[in-house]
Design a protein around this motif. Structure first.
Motif, PDB file in Angstrom:
ATOM      1  N   PHE A   1      61.068  12.767 -14.223  1.00 55.97           N
ATOM      2  CA  PHE A   1      59.977  12.090 -13.525  1.00 55.97           C
ATOM      3  C   PHE A   1      59.007  11.445 -14.506  1.00 55.97           C
ATOM      4  N   LEU A   2      58.643  12.146 -15.586  1.00 51.09           N
ATOM      5  CA  LEU A   2      57.710  11.576 -16.559  1.00 51.09           C
ATOM      6  C   LEU A   2      58.267  10.307 -17.186  1.00 51.09           C
ATOM      7  N   ALA A   3      59.582  10.285 -17.418  1.00 48.71           N
ATOM      8  CA  ALA A   3      60.202   9.079 -17.971  1.00 48.71           C
ATOM      9  C   ALA A   3      60.081   7.929 -16.983  1.00 48.71           C
ATOM     10  N   ALA A   4      60.337   8.204 -15.694  1.00 54.54           N
ATOM     11  CA  ALA A   4      60.229   7.158 -14.668  1.00 54.54           C
ATOM     12  C   ALA A   4      58.777   6.704 -14.507  1.00 54.54           C
ATOM     13  N   LEU A   5      57.845   7.638 -14.617  1.00 54.70           N
ATOM     14  CA  LEU A   5      56.430   7.292 -14.505  1.00 54.70           C
ATOM     15  C   LEU A   5      55.993   6.404 -15.663  1.00 54.70           C
ATOM     16  N   ALA A   6      56.479   6.691 -16.868  1.00 57.12           N
ATOM     17  CA  ALA A   6      56.139   5.866 -18.028  1.00 57.12           C
ATOM     18  C   ALA A   6      56.665   4.449 -17.857  1.00 57.12           C
ATOM     19  N   VAL A   7      57.869   4.323 -17.299  1.00 55.69           N
ATOM     20  CA  VAL A   7      58.442   2.993 -17.057  1.00 55.69           C
ATOM     21  C   VAL A   7      57.594   2.229 -16.044  1.00 55.69           C
ATOM     22  N   LYS A   8      57.200   2.906 -14.958  1.00 52.79           N
ATOM     23  CA  LYS A   8      56.412   2.239 -13.920  1.00 52.79           C
ATOM     24  C   LYS A   8      55.030   1.851 -14.451  1.00 52.79           C
TER      25      LYS A   8
END
Length: 393
Positions: free
Chosen positions: A292-299
């Motif tokens: 999730f943190l990886a996806a949040l960083a991308v967003k």
């Protein structure tokens, strides 16, 4: 007999000249000799000899070229950008809670190579009302009394890239001797779960426990609570996540059907907290948190957010409201951390759990996770020396 040439001309009063009469005399103006070239721009004032010059003597001003207008506009934008950036920096820096002092900690390991960030997701209810805590399934405790850790990660950056290592909250570790900050009572070193260090002695004891069990020197500490996490996710417009099964968890409040979803702050918090539906319990939750943190960083780094002032300031404001850092961590360090997270999310780094030997050790504190002694020691030695990581968690 009077002729045309000899007849006197009737003077025309000044101010009554016929504008269409080319022969009408002009008003008398005294002759004023000038020392400048009439084909050059007129001087800024009258000549020193007291003479004057007419505005009509000036050379007509040429319209400013398009290039010069664009250049001036760009210069103005740069100045405004610098001023805006400076004011934003001051605004953000003034909101950082930097009460943690790592320099005052005793018995610390020697500094290694590279930089180590300890990233903590706490279940602090600071900033939540009773109703919000109920809606988010965070429990009834409000404020620092309910402050525990739901996630702990070490982010290492160095010459060989970025590595994000999750430390399960149920890890069975040795907590160093400490003084209870509330009662002043001295406690001997003892075995306990990793998240107990945070509950017993706050960020300082947690950092000491991580350092003494890994041999890594923690350079920077960052912690964010429930309210900040939810606010960040909502500010960026939600985060898209895909799950391979229907997940229902009553304790976290998660009810997620199989497939892909854009999670708002409430659902995102439930997703990263749930572990009872994971086959590997705490390890499964750690993987979900990294994902999730990886996806949040991308967003957060997407054009939709970066080019939207409301989203940018909303994201920054939500994070800063509940963000706790150590005294050596400012905006430059947080920016470096964010860029490192983006690197990991783009697949240019490593994401792993600390290697474990068992997840079901029976203890007086309940079931605990035991690290694989040999593999974990090699992992931390590689991070400490900033060598390429060869261990798989």
């Amino acid at each position: 007999m009077t002729t045309l040439n000899s007849s006197p001309l009737t003077p025309i009063p000044l101010g009554h000249e016929d504008p269409y009469d080319a022969y009408a005399p002009t008003p008398y103006e005294p002759y004023a000799p000038t020392s400048y070239d009439p084909y050059e721009p007129a001087p800024a004032g009258p000549p020193a000899d007291g003479g004057g010059y007419k505005r009509s003597d000036r050379r007509p001003r040429q319209p400013r070229s398009r290039f010069r207008r664009v250049l001036r506009a760009l210069c103005l934008l740069v100045v405004l950008g610098v001023l805006g950036g400076a004011s934003t920096y001051v605004w953000a820096d003034s909101r950082l809670d930097s009460d943690v002092d790592l320099s005052a900690l005793p018995d610390r390991p020697a500094p290694g190579k590279g930089t180590n960030y300890l990233i903590v997701g706490s279940d602090s209810r600071e900033g939540l009302s009773e109703q919000q805590a109920k809606d988010l399934h965070t429990g009834s405790s409000i404020g620092s009394e309910g402050r525990r850790t739901d996630s702990m990660m070490v982010l290492h950056t160095g010459a060989h890239g970025t590595t994000l290592t999750s430390l399960p909250r149920d890890s069975w570790v040795t907590i160093p001797a400490y003084v209870d900050p509330k009662t002043g009572v001295h406690h001997k070193r003892e075995k306990n779960k990793l998240n107990a260090a945070f509950s017993l002695g706050g960020p300082e004891l947690l950092v000491r426990t991580v350092e003494s069990n890994t041999g890594l020197r923690i350079d920077h500490y960052t912690e964010i609570g429930f309210a900040g996490f939810v606010g960040i996710v909502d500010a960026v417009g939600g985060v898209r996540m895909c799950v391979d099964r229907h997940i229902v968890d009553e304790k976290s409040g998660l009810d997620l059907t199989k497939g892909c979803h854009t999670l708002d702050g409430r659902d995102a918090l439930a997703f990263v907290r749930q572990r009872h539906q994971e086959k590997e319990g705490d390890l499964g939750r750690s993987r979900n948190q990294q994902k999730f943190l990886a996806a949040l960083a991308v967003k957060a780094a997407s054009r939709d957010v970066l080019f939207s002032p409301s989203a940018m300031f909303g994201t920054a404001g939500a994070g800063l409201d509940t963000l706790i850092v150590d005294k050596s961590t400012g905006l430059p360090q947080l920016t470096h951390l964010f860029k490192a997270m983006r690197t990991v999310s783009a697949g240019n780094g490593k994401q792993l759990n600390v290697p474990v030997a068992t997840t079901r050790l029976a203890t007086s504190k309940g079931s605990a996770v035991v690290w694989d002694k040999e593999k974990s020691a090699r992992l931390f030695a590689e991070l400490r020396a900033d060598r390429p990581v060869t261990v798989h968690g």
